[in-house]
Design a protein around this motif. Sequence first.
Motif, PDB file in Angstrom:
ATOM      1  N   MET A 160       0.836  -1.199   0.000  1.00 34.07           N
ATOM      2  CA  MET A 160       0.000   0.000   0.000  1.00 34.07           C
ATOM      3  C   MET A 160       0.875   1.254   0.000  1.00 34.07           C
ATOM      4  SD  MET A 160      -2.984   1.186   2.673  1.00 34.07           S
ATOM      5  CE  MET A 160      -3.893   2.723   2.364  1.00 34.07           C
ATOM      6  N   GLY A 161       1.949   1.220   0.784  1.00 35.16           N
ATOM      7  CA  GLY A 161       2.876   2.348   0.835  1.00 35.16           C
ATOM      8  C   GLY A 161       3.505   2.630  -0.520  1.00 35.16           C
ATOM      9  N   LEU A 162       3.895   1.563  -1.229  1.00 34.69           N
ATOM     10  CA  LEU A 162       4.477   1.724  -2.571  1.00 34.69           C
ATOM     11  C   LEU A 162       3.452   2.325  -3.532  1.00 34.69           C
ATOM     12  CD1 LEU A 162       6.460  -1.640  -3.042  1.00 34.69           C
ATOM     13  CD2 LEU A 162       7.368   0.611  -2.436  1.00 34.69           C
ATOM     14  N   ALA A 163       2.210   1.878  -3.422  1.00 34.94           N
ATOM     15  CA  ALA A 163       1.143   2.390  -4.296  1.00 34.94           C
ATOM     16  C   ALA A 163       0.890   3.872  -4.044  1.00 34.94           C
ATOM     17  CB  ALA A 163      -0.142   1.586  -4.074  1.00 34.94           C
ATOM     18  N   VAL A 164       0.941   4.277  -2.783  1.00 39.59           N
ATOM     19  CA  VAL A 164       0.731   5.688  -2.429  1.00 39.59           C
ATOM     20  C   VAL A 164       1.892   6.540  -2.926  1.00 39.59           C
ATOM     21  CG1 VAL A 164       0.553   7.323  -0.501  1.00 39.59           C
ATOM     22  CG2 VAL A 164      -0.766   5.202  -0.465  1.00 39.59           C
ATOM     23  N   SER A 165       3.116   6.052  -2.741  1.00 39.55           N
ATOM     24  CA  SER A 165       4.299   6.766  -3.235  1.00 39.55           C
ATOM     25  C   SER A 165       4.200   6.985  -4.743  1.00 39.55           C
ATOM     26  CB  SER A 165       5.566   5.973  -2.898  1.00 39.55           C
ATOM     27  OG  SER A 165       6.712   6.593  -3.450  1.00 39.55           O
ATOM     28  N   ASP A 166       3.765   5.959  -5.451  1.00 38.62           N
ATOM     29  CA  ASP A 166       3.600   6.036  -6.900  1.00 38.62           C
ATOM     30  C   ASP A 166       2.519   7.056  -7.277  1.00 38.62           C
ATOM     31  OD1 ASP A 166       4.303   4.955  -9.540  1.00 38.62           O
ATOM     32  OD2 ASP A 166       2.268   4.164  -9.570  1.00 38.62           O
ATOM     33  N   ALA A 167       1.427   7.069  -6.517  1.00 36.25           N
ATOM     34  CA  ALA A 167       0.327   8.011  -6.780  1.00 36.25           C
ATOM     35  C   ALA A 167       0.777   9.450  -6.589  1.00 36.25           C
ATOM     36  CB  ALA A 167      -0.856   7.697  -5.864  1.00 36.25           C
ATOM     37  N   VAL A 168       1.561   9.689  -5.546  1.00 31.26           N
ATOM     38  CA  VAL A 168       2.070  11.047  -5.279  1.00 31.26           C
ATOM     39  C   VAL A 168       2.983  11.477  -6.427  1.00 31.26           C
ATOM     40  CG1 VAL A 168       3.549  12.447  -3.773  1.00 31.26           C
ATOM     41  CG2 VAL A 168       1.853  10.899  -2.768  1.00 31.26           C
ATOM     42  N   TYR A 169       3.898  10.601  -6.827  1.00 31.10           N
ATOM     43  CA  TYR A 169       4.818  10.931  -7.921  1.00 31.10           C
ATOM     44  C   TYR A 169       4.048  11.243  -9.204  1.00 31.10           C
ATOM     45  CZ  TYR A 169       8.042  10.349 -11.788  1.00 31.10           C
ATOM     46  OH  TYR A 169       8.742  10.549 -12.953  1.00 31.10           O
ATOM     47  N   LYS A 170       3.121  10.361  -9.571  1.00 29.34           N
ATOM     48  CA  LYS A 170       2.378  10.536 -10.821  1.00 29.34           C
ATOM     49  C   LYS A 170       1.495  11.785 -10.794  1.00 29.34           C
ATOM     50  CE  LYS A 170       2.253   5.739 -12.426  1.00 29.34           C
ATOM     51  NZ  LYS A 170       1.428   4.519 -12.591  1.00 29.34           N
ATOM     52  N   SER A 171       0.910  12.077  -9.635  1.00 31.04           N
ATOM     53  CA  SER A 171       0.012  13.239  -9.552  1.00 31.04           C
ATOM     54  C   SER A 171       0.780  14.533  -9.796  1.00 31.04           C
ATOM     55  CB  SER A 171      -0.701  13.282  -8.197  1.00 31.04           C
ATOM     56  OG  SER A 171       0.219  13.535  -7.144  1.00 31.04           O
ATOM     57  N   VAL A 172       1.962  14.658  -9.185  1.00 25.67           N
ATOM     58  CA  VAL A 172       2.760  15.873  -9.363  1.00 25.67           C
ATOM     59  C   VAL A 172       3.339  15.926 -10.781  1.00 25.67           C
ATOM     60  CG1 VAL A 172       4.736  17.207  -8.558  1.00 25.67           C
ATOM     61  CG2 VAL A 172       3.277  16.033  -6.920  1.00 25.67           C
ATOM     62  N   HIS A 173       3.791  14.783 -11.282  1.00 23.44           N
ATOM     63  CA  HIS A 173       4.329  14.730 -12.641  1.00 23.44           C
ATOM     64  C   HIS A 173       3.248  15.159 -13.637  1.00 23.44           C
ATOM     65  CE1 HIS A 173       7.225  13.474 -15.685  1.00 23.44           C
ATOM     66  NE2 HIS A 173       6.233  12.877 -16.328  1.00 23.44           N
ATOM     67  N   SER A 174       2.031  14.687 -13.428  1.00 24.30           N
ATOM     68  CA  SER A 174       0.929  15.046 -14.332  1.00 24.30           C
ATOM     69  C   SER A 174       0.640  16.545 -14.263  1.00 24.30           C
ATOM     70  CB  SER A 174      -0.340  14.250 -13.996  1.00 24.30           C
ATOM     71  OG  SER A 174      -0.921  14.688 -12.769  1.00 24.30           O
ATOM     72  N   PHE A 175       0.754  17.111 -13.055  1.00 21.26           N
ATOM     73  CA  PHE A 175       0.484  18.544 -12.875  1.00 21.26           C
ATOM     74  C   PHE A 175       1.545  19.385 -13.585  1.00 21.26           C
ATOM     75  CE2 PHE A 175       0.877  22.560 -10.546  1.00 21.26           C
ATOM     76  CZ  PHE A 175      -0.432  23.027 -10.632  1.00 21.26           C
ATOM     77  N   ILE A 176       2.811  19.048 -13.376  1.00 14.91           N
ATOM     78  CA  ILE A 176       3.912  19.816 -13.973  1.00 14.91           C
ATOM     79  C   ILE A 176       3.904  19.688 -15.495  1.00 14.91           C
ATOM     80  CG2 ILE A 176       6.435  20.089 -14.096  1.00 14.91           C
ATOM     81  CD1 ILE A 176       5.250  20.940 -11.404  1.00 14.91           C
ATOM     82  N   GLN A 177       3.605  18.480 -15.987  1.00 13.68           N
ATOM     83  CA  GLN A 177       3.641  18.215 -17.433  1.00 13.68           C
ATOM     84  C   GLN A 177       2.296  18.481 -18.115  1.00 13.68           C
ATOM     85  OE1 GLN A 177       6.484  17.491 -18.995  1.00 13.68           O
ATOM     86  NE2 GLN A 177       7.554  17.541 -17.031  1.00 13.68           N
ATOM     87  N   HIS A 178       1.306  18.888 -17.328  1.00 10.13           N
ATOM     88  CA  HIS A 178      -0.054  19.105 -17.864  1.00 10.13           C
ATOM     89  C   HIS A 178      -0.565  17.835 -18.565  1.00 10.13           C
ATOM     90  CE1 HIS A 178      -0.138  23.599 -17.266  1.00 10.13           C
ATOM     91  NE2 HIS A 178       1.151  23.329 -17.128  1.00 10.13           N
ATOM     92  N   ASP A 179      -0.289  16.697 -17.930  1.00 11.84           N
ATOM     93  CA  ASP A 179      -0.651  15.395 -18.498  1.00 11.84           C
ATOM     94  C   ASP A 179      -1.970  14.922 -17.870  1.00 11.84           C
ATOM     95  OD1 ASP A 179      -0.873  12.745 -19.296  1.00 11.84           O
ATOM     96  OD2 ASP A 179       1.264  12.314 -19.059  1.00 11.84           O
ATOM     97  N   LYS A 180      -3.054  15.252 -18.540  1.00 13.72           N
ATOM     98  CA  LYS A 180      -4.379  14.947 -17.975  1.00 13.72           C
ATOM     99  C   LYS A 180      -4.695  13.450 -17.999  1.00 13.72           C
ATOM    100  CE  LYS A 180      -6.136  19.556 -18.784  1.00 13.72           C
ATOM    101  NZ  LYS A 180      -7.242  20.421 -19.193  1.00 13.72           N
ATOM    102  N   LYS A 181      -4.079  12.732 -18.946  1.00 16.04           N
ATOM    103  CA  LYS A 181      -4.275  11.280 -19.003  1.00 16.04           C
ATOM    104  C   LYS A 181      -3.667  10.611 -17.768  1.00 16.04           C
ATOM    105  CE  LYS A 181      -3.482   7.249 -21.953  1.00 16.04           C
ATOM    106  NZ  LYS A 181      -2.799   6.729 -23.168  1.00 16.04           N
ATOM    107  N   LEU A 182      -2.456  11.027 -17.410  1.00 11.36           N
ATOM    108  CA  LEU A 182      -1.790  10.477 -16.220  1.00 11.36           C
ATOM    109  C   LEU A 182      -2.556  10.874 -14.960  1.00 11.36           C
ATOM    110  CD1 LEU A 182       0.654   8.886 -15.149  1.00 11.36           C
ATOM    111  CD2 LEU A 182       1.908  11.054 -15.029  1.00 11.36           C
ATOM    112  N   ALA A 183      -3.066  12.106 -14.932  1.00  7.88           N
ATOM    113  CA  ALA A 183      -3.864  12.564 -13.779  1.00  7.88           C
ATOM    114  C   ALA A 183      -5.110  11.694 -13.615  1.00  7.88           C
ATOM    115  CB  ALA A 183      -4.261  14.026 -13.976  1.00  7.88           C
ATOM    116  N   GLN A 184      -5.743  11.365 -14.731  1.00 12.65           N
ATOM    117  CA  GLN A 184      -6.942  10.511 -14.692  1.00 12.65           C
ATOM    118  C   GLN A 184      -6.595   9.122 -14.166  1.00 12.65           C
ATOM    119  OE1 GLN A 184     -10.031  11.793 -15.370  1.00 12.65           O
ATOM    120  NE2 GLN A 184     -10.763   9.863 -14.517  1.00 12.65           N
ATOM    121  N   GLU A 185      -5.406   8.636 -14.512  1.00 14.86           N
ATOM    122  CA  GLU A 185      -4.946   7.322 -14.030  1.00 14.86           C
ATOM    123  C   GLU A 185      -4.823   7.320 -12.499  1.00 14.86           C
ATOM    124  OE1 GLU A 185      -0.793   4.890 -14.059  1.00 14.86           O
ATOM    125  OE2 GLU A 185      -1.371   5.770 -15.981  1.00 14.86           O
TER     126      GLU A 185
END
Length: 226
Positions: free
Chosen positions: A20-45
């Motif tokens: 669960m901890g690994l999944a949360v770490s991944d979610a945090v990384y992807k959420s910020v990456h999607s925000f910085i890159q304006h990647d709405k597909k990744l944000a939806q994931e």
Amino acid sequence: MLRTQFEEDLQQLHKDFFEMGLAVSDAVYKSVHSFIQHDKKLAQEVIENDVVINDMEVSLEKKSLEMIALQQPVTTDLRIIVTVMKASSDLERMADHAVSIAKATIRVKGTKRILEVEEKIATMASEVKTMIDDVMNAYVNEDYKAAKEIATQAEEVNDYFNIIYGFSIESMKENPETIEGGADYLQVVGFLKRIADYATNICEWIVYLHTGKILELHSNHEFEQK
């Protein structure tokens, strides 16, 4: 035989919590990456995967309560189960904030970007992700001294928050076109700060696991009090 089954259940509880901890770490990384890159597909994931993390937390709580009811663990074993229950709740809240960041990504509509701020947010997010990963390693290694050290990293996250906050406000004053985007930046760094606070909570539970004492490692409970 019963004891062997209990030990197997306890090991599975450890494994599920770490996953669960690994999944949360991944979610945090992807959420910020999607925000910085304006990647709405990744944000939806990130948003869609949140149900998996929620299910993990529900499953951990259910297993923990069953083990307490059926096995009636004492002392150290009970502390392990309580730690997993409490810390998994903190992880779930961290994932909720990752979802909020992802939703901010989807909301953004071609607003004027402040590249210096986005670079600082990326660095702040990296600090937060490192903090989460370090916390999970401290849990696995039952390293309460490392947990105390990790909790101090929240100070660095707070520093980034203050720097980005000040920079964003100044940019919004100087250029009205950045106001909408600046407001999103302030929201995102607020979510990251809260995630770091919840990581500190988990540090406190690791210390409790080892000592049986709940120490307040937070230097700032600003967000918990609201």
